[in-house]
Scaffold this motif. Structure first.
Motif, PDB file in Angstrom:
ATOM      1  N   ALA A  79       0.826  -1.206   0.000  1.00 30.85           N
ATOM      2  CA  ALA A  79       0.000   0.000   0.000  1.00 30.85           C
ATOM      3  C   ALA A  79       0.862   1.258   0.000  1.00 30.85           C
ATOM      4  O   ALA A  79       0.564   2.238  -0.704  1.00 30.85           O
ATOM      5  CB  ALA A  79      -0.919  -0.008   1.214  1.00 30.85           C
ATOM      6  N   LYS A  80       1.958   1.224   0.753  1.00 31.86           N
ATOM      7  CA  LYS A  80       2.846   2.398   0.804  1.00 31.86           C
ATOM      8  C   LYS A  80       3.513   2.648  -0.550  1.00 31.86           C
ATOM      9  O   LYS A  80       3.575   3.790  -1.026  1.00 31.86           O
ATOM     10  CB  LYS A  80       3.908   2.172   1.880  1.00 31.86           C
ATOM     11  CG  LYS A  80       4.839   3.353   2.067  1.00 31.86           C
ATOM     12  CD  LYS A  80       5.949   3.019   3.026  1.00 31.86           C
ATOM     13  CE  LYS A  80       6.979   4.135   3.066  1.00 31.86           C
ATOM     14  NZ  LYS A  80       8.126   3.794   3.928  1.00 31.86           N
ATOM     15  N   ILE A  81       3.997   1.580  -1.202  1.00 33.82           N
ATOM     16  CA  ILE A  81       4.667   1.745  -2.509  1.00 33.82           C
ATOM     17  C   ILE A  81       3.660   2.177  -3.572  1.00 33.82           C
ATOM     18  O   ILE A  81       3.970   2.993  -4.456  1.00 33.82           O
ATOM     19  CB  ILE A  81       5.383   0.447  -2.904  1.00 33.82           C
ATOM     20  CG1 ILE A  81       6.501   0.154  -1.916  1.00 33.82           C
ATOM     21  CG2 ILE A  81       5.968   0.557  -4.305  1.00 33.82           C
ATOM     22  CD1 ILE A  81       7.131  -1.207  -2.054  1.00 33.82           C
ATOM     23  N   ALA A  82       2.432   1.640  -3.504  1.00 34.47           N
ATOM     24  CA  ALA A  82       1.393   2.064  -4.451  1.00 34.47           C
ATOM     25  C   ALA A  82       1.083   3.546  -4.299  1.00 34.47           C
ATOM     26  O   ALA A  82       0.900   4.279  -5.285  1.00 34.47           O
ATOM     27  CB  ALA A  82       0.133   1.236  -4.235  1.00 34.47           C
ATOM     28  N   LEU A  83       1.057   4.014  -3.047  1.00 33.93           N
ATOM     29  CA  LEU A  83       0.833   5.448  -2.799  1.00 33.93           C
ATOM     30  C   LEU A  83       2.006   6.284  -3.291  1.00 33.93           C
ATOM     31  O   LEU A  83       1.818   7.375  -3.848  1.00 33.93           O
ATOM     32  CB  LEU A  83       0.607   5.670  -1.299  1.00 33.93           C
ATOM     33  CG  LEU A  83      -0.005   7.001  -0.879  1.00 33.93           C
ATOM     34  CD1 LEU A  83      -1.414   7.144  -1.419  1.00 33.93           C
ATOM     35  CD2 LEU A  83      -0.017   7.117   0.628  1.00 33.93           C
ATOM     36  N   GLN A  84       3.226   5.785  -3.110  1.00 31.50           N
ATOM     37  CA  GLN A  84       4.413   6.487  -3.620  1.00 31.50           C
ATOM     38  C   GLN A  84       4.387   6.587  -5.144  1.00 31.50           C
ATOM     39  O   GLN A  84       4.822   7.595  -5.718  1.00 31.50           O
ATOM     40  CB  GLN A  84       5.676   5.758  -3.174  1.00 31.50           C
ATOM     41  CG  GLN A  84       6.013   5.951  -1.707  1.00 31.50           C
ATOM     42  CD  GLN A  84       7.205   5.125  -1.279  1.00 31.50           C
ATOM     43  OE1 GLN A  84       7.722   4.313  -2.054  1.00 31.50           O
ATOM     44  NE2 GLN A  84       7.639   5.301  -0.049  1.00 31.50           N
ATOM     45  N   VAL A  85       3.879   5.543  -5.800  1.00 28.43           N
ATOM     46  CA  VAL A  85       3.750   5.560  -7.269  1.00 28.43           C
ATOM     47  C   VAL A  85       2.792   6.669  -7.698  1.00 28.43           C
ATOM     48  O   VAL A  85       3.070   7.432  -8.639  1.00 28.43           O
ATOM     49  CB  VAL A  85       3.278   4.179  -7.778  1.00 28.43           C
ATOM     50  CG1 VAL A  85       2.814   4.264  -9.224  1.00 28.43           C
ATOM     51  CG2 VAL A  85       4.389   3.168  -7.645  1.00 28.43           C
ATOM     52  N   MET A  86       1.670   6.787  -6.995  1.00 28.86           N
ATOM     53  CA  MET A  86       0.690   7.830  -7.337  1.00 28.86           C
ATOM     54  C   MET A  86       1.263   9.229  -7.106  1.00 28.86           C
ATOM     55  O   MET A  86       1.058  10.149  -7.908  1.00 28.86           O
ATOM     56  CB  MET A  86      -0.581   7.649  -6.507  1.00 28.86           C
ATOM     57  CG  MET A  86      -1.376   6.423  -6.862  1.00 28.86           C
ATOM     58  SD  MET A  86      -3.099   6.592  -6.471  1.00 28.86           S
ATOM     59  CE  MET A  86      -3.695   7.549  -7.824  1.00 28.86           C
ATOM     60  N   ILE A  87       1.997   9.399  -6.022  1.00 28.65           N
ATOM     61  CA  ILE A  87       2.602  10.705  -5.720  1.00 28.65           C
ATOM     62  C   ILE A  87       3.645  11.064  -6.777  1.00 28.65           C
ATOM     63  O   ILE A  87       3.721  12.209  -7.238  1.00 28.65           O
ATOM     64  CB  ILE A  87       3.219  10.688  -4.305  1.00 28.65           C
ATOM     65  CG1 ILE A  87       2.118  10.630  -3.240  1.00 28.65           C
ATOM     66  CG2 ILE A  87       4.094  11.908  -4.066  1.00 28.65           C
ATOM     67  CD1 ILE A  87       2.607  10.282  -1.860  1.00 28.65           C
ATOM     68  N   GLU A  88       4.445  10.064  -7.180  1.00 26.64           N
ATOM     69  CA  GLU A  88       5.469  10.317  -8.199  1.00 26.64           C
ATOM     70  C   GLU A  88       4.837  10.680  -9.536  1.00 26.64           C
ATOM     71  O   GLU A  88       5.324  11.577 -10.244  1.00 26.64           O
ATOM     72  CB  GLU A  88       6.334   9.072  -8.347  1.00 26.64           C
ATOM     73  CG  GLU A  88       7.629   9.289  -9.093  1.00 26.64           C
ATOM     74  CD  GLU A  88       8.635  10.091  -8.307  1.00 26.64           C
ATOM     75  OE1 GLU A  88       9.464  10.759  -8.954  1.00 26.64           O
ATOM     76  OE2 GLU A  88       8.572  10.071  -7.063  1.00 26.64           O
ATOM     77  N   LEU A  89       3.756  10.011  -9.876  1.00 29.35           N
ATOM     78  CA  LEU A  89       3.063  10.327 -11.133  1.00 29.35           C
ATOM     79  C   LEU A  89       2.409  11.702 -11.078  1.00 29.35           C
ATOM     80  O   LEU A  89       2.329  12.400 -12.094  1.00 29.35           O
ATOM     81  CB  LEU A  89       2.011   9.255 -11.427  1.00 29.35           C
ATOM     82  CG  LEU A  89       2.552   7.874 -11.829  1.00 29.35           C
ATOM     83  CD1 LEU A  89       1.446   6.852 -11.813  1.00 29.35           C
ATOM     84  CD2 LEU A  89       3.209   7.927 -13.193  1.00 29.35           C
ATOM     85  N   TYR A  90       1.946  12.113  -9.904  1.00 21.81           N
ATOM     86  CA  TYR A  90       1.382  13.462  -9.771  1.00 21.81           C
ATOM     87  C   TYR A  90       2.476  14.525  -9.905  1.00 21.81           C
ATOM     88  O   TYR A  90       2.278  15.558 -10.536  1.00 21.81           O
ATOM     89  CB  TYR A  90       0.678  13.603  -8.423  1.00 21.81           C
ATOM     90  CG  TYR A  90       0.034  14.957  -8.220  1.00 21.81           C
ATOM     91  CD1 TYR A  90      -1.240  15.225  -8.710  1.00 21.81           C
ATOM     92  CD2 TYR A  90       0.704  15.986  -7.566  1.00 21.81           C
ATOM     93  CE1 TYR A  90      -1.827  16.461  -8.543  1.00 21.81           C
ATOM     94  CE2 TYR A  90       0.127  17.226  -7.398  1.00 21.81           C
ATOM     95  CZ  TYR A  90      -1.136  17.451  -7.885  1.00 21.81           C
ATOM     96  OH  TYR A  90      -1.717  18.686  -7.726  1.00 21.81           O
ATOM     97  N   LYS A  91       3.627  14.242  -9.320  1.00 21.43           N
ATOM     98  CA  LYS A  91       4.723  15.208  -9.405  1.00 21.43           C
ATOM     99  C   LYS A  91       5.273  15.329 -10.825  1.00 21.43           C
ATOM    100  O   LYS A  91       5.750  16.395 -11.215  1.00 21.43           O
ATOM    101  CB  LYS A  91       5.851  14.804  -8.454  1.00 21.43           C
ATOM    102  CG  LYS A  91       5.523  15.040  -6.994  1.00 21.43           C
ATOM    103  CD  LYS A  91       6.684  14.656  -6.112  1.00 21.43           C
ATOM    104  CE  LYS A  91       6.372  14.916  -4.650  1.00 21.43           C
ATOM    105  NZ  LYS A  91       7.499  14.532  -3.785  1.00 21.43           N
ATOM    106  N   LYS A  92       5.213  14.247 -11.579  1.00 22.78           N
ATOM    107  CA  LYS A  92       5.662  14.291 -12.967  1.00 22.78           C
ATOM    108  C   LYS A  92       4.586  14.800 -13.920  1.00 22.78           C
ATOM    109  O   LYS A  92       4.769  14.770 -15.138  1.00 22.78           O
ATOM    110  CB  LYS A  92       6.114  12.896 -13.407  1.00 22.78           C
ATOM    111  CG  LYS A  92       7.392  12.429 -12.747  1.00 22.78           C
ATOM    112  CD  LYS A  92       7.763  11.049 -13.204  1.00 22.78           C
ATOM    113  CE  LYS A  92       9.004  10.553 -12.489  1.00 22.78           C
ATOM    114  NZ  LYS A  92      10.213  11.291 -12.835  1.00 22.78           N
ATOM    115  N   ARG A  93       3.441  15.229 -13.369  1.00 24.20           N
ATOM    116  CA  ARG A  93       2.322  15.811 -14.130  1.00 24.20           C
ATOM    117  C   ARG A  93       1.699  14.823 -15.117  1.00 24.20           C
ATOM    118  O   ARG A  93       1.251  15.198 -16.195  1.00 24.20           O
ATOM    119  CB  ARG A  93       2.766  17.063 -14.884  1.00 24.20           C
ATOM    120  CG  ARG A  93       3.320  18.139 -13.995  1.00 24.20           C
ATOM    121  CD  ARG A  93       3.773  19.321 -14.808  1.00 24.20           C
ATOM    122  NE  ARG A  93       4.549  20.235 -14.009  1.00 24.20           N
ATOM    123  CZ  ARG A  93       5.185  21.280 -14.479  1.00 24.20           C
ATOM    124  NH1 ARG A  93       5.144  21.546 -15.767  1.00 24.20           N
ATOM    125  NH2 ARG A  93       5.867  22.079 -13.687  1.00 24.20           N
TER     126      ARG A  93
END
Length: 725
Positions: A194-208
């Motif tokens: 769950a933590k890594i999945a959330l990190q993936v979403m945050i990284e994709l948001y930061k990369k626009r």
């Protein structure tokens, strides 16, 4: 009797033969792979043999696992993955076999074998043999595997694959499917996954790539998770001050940013007159660089994660659920503090009503509390104009009683005064008149930080509501302070013009002034020519007249003195009258100037359309204004900086912690500094060099020269002739 015993034959394994055989098989597969790519039909039987051999080896591995089988199976898997595109009949069977193998026997398989299977699946996905949604779901399930290197591999592939899919145009159907799967994972999967999945979403948001409202709301649901690691990663996303947005945008965007920065830097250098790198101009260059750095940060700030708070679907319920979770939390204080900061930001930005939050903060507002300044910043952040003054008034009184008192240290008092100022900047109606008078008396405090904080509070109320202050502290009203009136509770003032539009009015007025100056200069040149002609004619006439004899020289001298004294007194009286006229004119013209600015702004807003050139002119004029020194700004037309706005969206705790750097020294400290200065030998002022490697000037070189090299010079010969007798 002879006992006949049967024994098993002893077999000796020749490892060199096995290695030779493996090397030969590897070489055969490499050549076969090359031949299959060239002519797939001719080598179909060879490929089917290798494929069946792989199946048998996998079944044998589960019967008796060994390292030799592991290496051979991994080589066969990679061979089939590279060649399967040429044979469509095996496209459905092989990926399913690999998927079942890694999903069912994930815990039993060795780490190298897992890596090979995942890499083979990535190859199949890159060659459009395996659908991306199924692979993403499988990889998200494998994130809970106790293999750190494998988790890193899966995470990087998920991010790059989603980015490549949405490179040309966004694939909304696939994005929604993956987002809903991640949302279910946050509450059902293992904490690590769950933590890594959330990190993936945050990284994709930061990369626009995923910067929509659904992504933000899924991350917001992570803030309400029961797992601390998931909750902390989601909280840090919303509280990050400078997120790295747009790291992988592209070379074109970076080149455009660099060109824009270079253009602005050149413009600022030209306005500052820094064409040469002289020592007295290096400060202006450094100031220009700092201004550009701040400007770039301000432009990047709206694209940060703070805008994610604006994308929340229902911020009121989100804040209420966060507050309910905060009251139940029994974890470390750091996690509680993060939740407090996020609630304060959501309440302050969206102007929500959460009245129980302010009394909750009061029990943590104490000078002995750990990270007290962050709690004070959160208290100021959560205040806004729509909160009733009766709710915020107890908070201000509590801060004044606990922080701002004579038995506290100077730093604590300064922090308390700064926090009261920030609260009043957002909700000025919550301040009591008597309390404000008491706090304003600290402007005469011995400590510099306390006096500065009190003066900043006074200057704030001078711009907001001067009538609240005492008559001594009200000061002289400026252009903006005369027309400004404090709105009542619940009232809102709409913006009358675009911010910075006065720069356009100034540019037009400057052009008109330049034209007028040119006309005046032409008129002065013509008038000067006439004066020269008249003076030449008068000189000719005076040369023809005889000179008068000064028989009574003493009388004429006295008369000249009396005439000069009378003329001087008349000039001083005229100056005093002129100064008084200017004062009265400035007082009367304050209101007229502000009304002119409003009229011109309304003309620009209603009658004219702003183009890109106009916005560029506004930006250039703003940079010119920033390049000016403080004294030039005070003498200018605008007293208030366009950059600084009271009560911004995000409050930095550094604005509350701002304490004077140079504290007042005691007598013992002053004596110590005096003794240190006496011990140091200083014989004159030594001018600093531009750099360490710069050479000395000619005067210094002349001093170190040999005397016989300088004897013939005139300066040395005439040195002995100089005398004061």
């Amino acid at each position: 009797y002879f006992a006949v015993t049967q024994k098993r034959p002893i077999t000796f394994v020749n490892h060199s033969k096995i290695k030779r055989k493996q090397w030969y098989q590897r070489r055969v597969r490499a050549t076969l792979q090359n031949l299959i790519r060239r002519d797939p039909k001719s080598y179909k039987d060879d490929f089917s043999v290798q494929y069946e051999y792989l199946k048998s080896k996998i079944t044998l591995f589960f019967v008796s696992p060994s390292s030799d089988l592991n290496d051979e199976i991994s080589e066969l898997i990679m061979f089939v993955a590279h060649c399967i595109k040429c044979y469509p009949s095996y496209k459905e069977e092989f990926p399913k076999m690999l998927e079942d193998l890694i999903r069912k026997h994930n815990a039993i398989l060795p780490s190298e074998f897992r890596h090979v299977i995942c890499k083979a699946l990535i190859i199949l996905r890159n060659r459009d043999v395996y659908p991306p949604v199924l692979l993403m779901k499988l990889f998200f399930e494998l994130l809970g595997c106790p293999d750190k290197t494998l988790r890193e591999l899966l995470k990087t592939h998920i991010i790059t694959d989603i980015r490549n899919i949405n490179l040309k145009h966004s694939n909304n159907k696939m994005n929604r499917a993956i987002q809903t799967f991640i949302h279910t994972m946050l509450f059902k999967a293992s904490p690590v996954a769950a933590k890594i999945a959330l990190q993936v979403m945050i990284e994709l948001y930061k990369k626009r790539i995923w910067n929509d409202a659904k992504t933000v709301n899924i991350i917001a649901d992570g803030c309400l998770s029961s797992n601390n690691k998931v909750m902390v990663t989601a909280l840090r996303f919303f509280l990050s001050n400078d997120p790295s947005m747009g790291d992988d945008e592209g070379d074109t965007d970076e080149e455009e940013e660099k060109a824009d920065k270079a253009r602005k830097m050149g413009h600022m250098m030209r306005t500052a007159g820094c064409t040469k790198k002289a020592r007295n101009r290096m400060k202006k260059i450094e100031r220009a660089r700092l201004i550009l750095r701040k400007d770039v940060k301000k432009k990047r700030a709206p694209e940060g994660s703070f805008l994610a708070i604006h994308l929340l679907n229902d911020p009121q319920t989100f804040a209420e659920r966060l507050y309910k979770q905060l009251s139940r939390l029994t974890d470390k204080f750091d996690i509680k503090l993060m939740v407090i900061q996020l609630i304060a930001r959501v309440v302050g930005i969206h102007e929500l009503f959460l009245f129980n939050f302010y009394p909750y903060l009061q029990k943590y507002l104490n000078h002995s509390q750990v990270q007290c300044t962050k709690i004070l910043a959160a208290a100021a952040q959560s205040c806004h104009q729509l909160v009733p003054p009766d709710v915020i008034e107890p908070l201000i009184k509590h801060i004044a009683n606990t922080f701002i008192s004579d038995h506290q240290t100077a730093e604590v008092m300064a922090v308390g005064l700064n926090s009261v100022r920030e609260i009043c900047a957002r909700a000025p109606l919550a301040m009591d008149k008597d309390l404000l008078h008491d706090l304003a008396l600290y402007k005469k405090h011995n400590d510099k930080g306390v006096s500065m904080a009190a003066r900043s509070l006074i200057s704030l109320f001078r711009s907001i509501n001067r009538s609240m202050l005492a008559k001594v502290d009200q000061g002289r009203p400026g252009d903006e302070e005369i027309s400004q009136e404090l709105a009542e509770y619940g009232a809102s003032k709409p913006m009358e013009a675009i911010p910075g539009i006065e720069f356009l009015n100034e540019s037009e007025s400057e052009e008109e002034e330049e034209e007028e100056e040119e006309e005046d200069a032409e008129g002065e040149v013509a008038a000067g020519r006439k004066r020269r002609r008249v003076s030449e004619a008068s000189d000719c006439c005076s040369a023809k007249r005889p000179r008068r004899t000064s028989e009574t020289g003493c009388c004429t001298g006295k008369r000249a003195r009396t005439m000069s004294e009378s003329s001087a007194s008349s000039r001083s009286k005229q100056r005093m009258r002129k100064i008084s006229r200017e004062r009265t004119m400035s007082e009367t013209s304050n209101t007229s100037a502000s009304s002119k600015v409003r009229k011109s702004a309304q003309e620009w807003m209603t009658e004219k359309i702003l183009t890109e050139e106009d916005y560029q002119r506004i930006e250039e004029k703003r940079l010119e204004w920033l390049m000016q020194s403080k004294q030039q700004r005070k003498g200018g037309k605008r007293q208030k900086s366009p950059e600084r706005e009271q009560g911004g969206e995000i409050l930095n705790p550094a604005s509350i912690e701002h304490i004077a750097k140079h504290k007042k020294q005691t007598k013992e400290e002053r004596i110590e500094t005096v003794k240190e200065g006496r011990s140091q030998k200083k014989y004159g002022f030594k001018k600093a060099k531009m750099s360490e490697y710069a050479s000395t000037n000619n005067a210094a070189k002349r001093k170190n020269k040999n005397f016989m090299m300088v004897v013939h010079k005139r300066s040395v010969r005439e040195r002995g002739k100089k005398s004061f007798v």
